[in-house]
Design a protein around this motif. Structure first.
Motif, PDB file in Angstrom:
ATOM      1  N   UNK A 169       0.820  -1.212   0.000  1.00 51.67           N
ATOM      2  CA  UNK A 169       0.000   0.000   0.000  1.00 51.67           C
ATOM      3  C   UNK A 169       0.849   1.255   0.000  1.00 51.67           C
ATOM      4  N   UNK A 170       1.947   1.231   0.732  1.00 47.83           N
ATOM      5  CA  UNK A 170       2.853   2.378   0.719  1.00 47.83           C
ATOM      6  C   UNK A 170       3.404   2.591  -0.690  1.00 47.83           C
ATOM      7  N   UNK A 171       3.756   1.495  -1.352  1.00 46.69           N
ATOM      8  CA  UNK A 171       4.264   1.586  -2.722  1.00 46.69           C
ATOM      9  C   UNK A 171       3.184   2.070  -3.685  1.00 46.69           C
ATOM     10  N   UNK A 172       1.947   1.636  -3.446  1.00 53.33           N
ATOM     11  CA  UNK A 172       0.843   2.024  -4.327  1.00 53.33           C
ATOM     12  C   UNK A 172       0.546   3.515  -4.245  1.00 53.33           C
ATOM     13  N   UNK A 173       0.953   4.141  -3.173  1.00 57.82           N
ATOM     14  CA  UNK A 173       0.723   5.586  -3.021  1.00 57.82           C
ATOM     15  C   UNK A 173       1.764   6.417  -3.768  1.00 57.82           C
ATOM     16  N   UNK A 174       2.814   5.762  -4.246  1.00 56.75           N
ATOM     17  CA  UNK A 174       3.831   6.487  -5.027  1.00 56.75           C
ATOM     18  C   UNK A 174       3.941   5.908  -6.444  1.00 56.75           C
ATOM     19  N   UNK A 175       2.910   5.173  -6.861  1.00 60.48           N
ATOM     20  CA  UNK A 175       2.876   4.656  -8.223  1.00 60.48           C
ATOM     21  C   UNK A 175       3.735   3.439  -8.485  1.00 60.48           C
ATOM     22  N   UNK A 176       4.064   2.688  -7.435  1.00 64.61           N
ATOM     23  CA  UNK A 176       4.950   1.541  -7.590  1.00 64.61           C
ATOM     24  C   UNK A 176       4.275   0.222  -7.208  1.00 64.61           C
ATOM     25  N   UNK A 177       2.960   0.173  -7.220  1.00 65.55           N
ATOM     26  CA  UNK A 177       2.263  -1.034  -6.804  1.00 65.55           C
ATOM     27  C   UNK A 177       2.626  -2.242  -7.661  1.00 65.55           C
ATOM     28  N   UNK A 178       2.605  -2.086  -8.970  1.00 58.36           N
ATOM     29  CA  UNK A 178       2.891  -3.200  -9.866  1.00 58.36           C
ATOM     30  C   UNK A 178       4.261  -3.803  -9.625  1.00 58.36           C
ATOM     31  N   UNK A 179       5.261  -2.948  -9.459  1.00 63.02           N
ATOM     32  CA  UNK A 179       6.609  -3.443  -9.227  1.00 63.02           C
ATOM     33  C   UNK A 179       6.729  -4.191  -7.902  1.00 63.02           C
ATOM     34  N   UNK A 180       6.083  -3.661  -6.868  1.00 63.14           N
ATOM     35  CA  UNK A 180       6.180  -4.289  -5.556  1.00 63.14           C
ATOM     36  C   UNK A 180       5.364  -5.572  -5.493  1.00 63.14           C
ATOM     37  N   UNK A 181       4.188  -5.582  -6.102  1.00 69.80           N
ATOM     38  CA  UNK A 181       3.408  -6.814  -6.105  1.00 69.80           C
ATOM     39  C   UNK A 181       4.198  -7.941  -6.770  1.00 69.80           C
ATOM     40  N   UNK A 182       4.816  -7.633  -7.902  1.00 68.18           N
ATOM     41  CA  UNK A 182       5.631  -8.630  -8.580  1.00 68.18           C
ATOM     42  C   UNK A 182       6.805  -9.086  -7.737  1.00 68.18           C
ATOM     43  N   UNK A 183       7.459  -8.147  -7.078  1.00 63.67           N
ATOM     44  CA  UNK A 183       8.625  -8.478  -6.248  1.00 63.67           C
ATOM     45  C   UNK A 183       8.233  -9.350  -5.057  1.00 63.67           C
ATOM     46  N   UNK A 184       7.096  -9.051  -4.448  1.00 56.54           N
ATOM     47  CA  UNK A 184       6.652  -9.825  -3.289  1.00 56.54           C
ATOM     48  C   UNK A 184       6.331 -11.265  -3.667  1.00 56.54           C
ATOM     49  N   UNK A 185       5.650 -11.442  -4.776  1.00 57.35           N
ATOM     50  CA  UNK A 185       5.316 -12.801  -5.190  1.00 57.35           C
ATOM     51  C   UNK A 185       6.533 -13.559  -5.724  1.00 57.35           C
TER      52      UNK A 185
END
Length: 257
Positions: free
Chosen positions: A129-145
């Protein structure tokens, strides 16, 4: 398959029901470990732990892919530490995003549904969610999985989040995580939101607990759970990892109407 080619919206709903029966093995909520409502865990309703979002110039997190005006909407309820969710993301959602989302056919909306039996799922949702607030949700979701099997052993989420984005963006993400130490919120098996021992609310939880509350209304019985909306018709929710090939056929049957 015949059921993937409905001739009417009624049959489309029936097809969704059949799809739910044909899905892969879901991750059962009560099979994830110790129930969140145990005597050692502080379990609370989401309203009781509502906290104001972090005060900053940042807005609400954008946890979606594609255009909201796409003809098909796919809502997905997932847990970043759930193995079935990882399979669903890597084998189904990723090709979907690169194909039907990119071409404007499907809009994907993510909802957080961290499970109480997963030690780091609530914290992973906070980072996302923190990443999604700076436009980085896609990158972080991929990295987490993609790195799930590594960070679930150590809890070192920061390592993979920081590597997924430019340093300037990570600094803004890290600032939001200040005060968000300890386990994050999870969906309690008995209902409401659970904070495992040592956990407490932080401003980012204001973006997670509404997703959990929505999931309980669906209701989410396992992760991943997803539901499809087409022409205003919300189809029955289904759970488990379904292949991109099958889901693409199903979307094609909808779009052909």
């Amino acid at each position: 398959m015949v059921w993937l080619r409905p001739a009417s919206l009624f049959l489309t709903v029936a097809a969704a029901l059949v799809l739910a029966l044909l899905l892969g093995s879901p991750t059962a909520l009560r099979a994830q470990g110790t129930p969140a409502a145990s005597s050692t865990a502080a379990t609370h309703e989401s309203a009781a732990h509502a906290v104001a979002p972090a005060k900053s110039a940042l807005g609400s997190p954008v946890k979606s892919y594609g255009s909201p005006s796409a003809p098909v909407k796919l809502e997905v309820f997932t847990d970043y530490q759930c193995p079935s969710c990882r399979t669903f993301f890597e084998q189904t959602l990723r090709p979907l995003i690169n194909d039907y989302v990119a071409s404007g056919k499907v809009y994907v909306l993510h909802h957080d549904y961290p499970l109480s039996g997963h030690q780091y799922s609530g914290m992973a949702a906070r980072w996302a969610n923190a990443a999604a607030r700076v436009g980085q949700f896609g990158n972080v979701e991929g990295a987490l999985y993609d790195n799930q099997m590594m960070w679930e052993m150590t809890g070192d989420l920061k390592k993979y989040v920081s590597a997924s984005m430019p340093a300037a963006d990570f600094k803004r993400v890290e600032q939001q995580m200040e005060g968000c130490d300890g386990p994050g919120p999870t969906a309690a098996p008995s209902g409401g939101v659970a904070y495992p021992p040592g956990g407490h609310a932080c401003p980012l939880d204001a973006f997670i607990t509404p997703d959990i509350a929505l999931g309980m209304k669906v209701p989410v019985q396992a992760t991943p759970t997803y539901r499809i909306t087409y022409k205003g018709q919300v189809l029955p929710a289904a759970s488990g990892a379904v292949s991109w090939a099958i889901l693409r056929q199903f979307f094609d049957s909808l779009l052909a109407q």
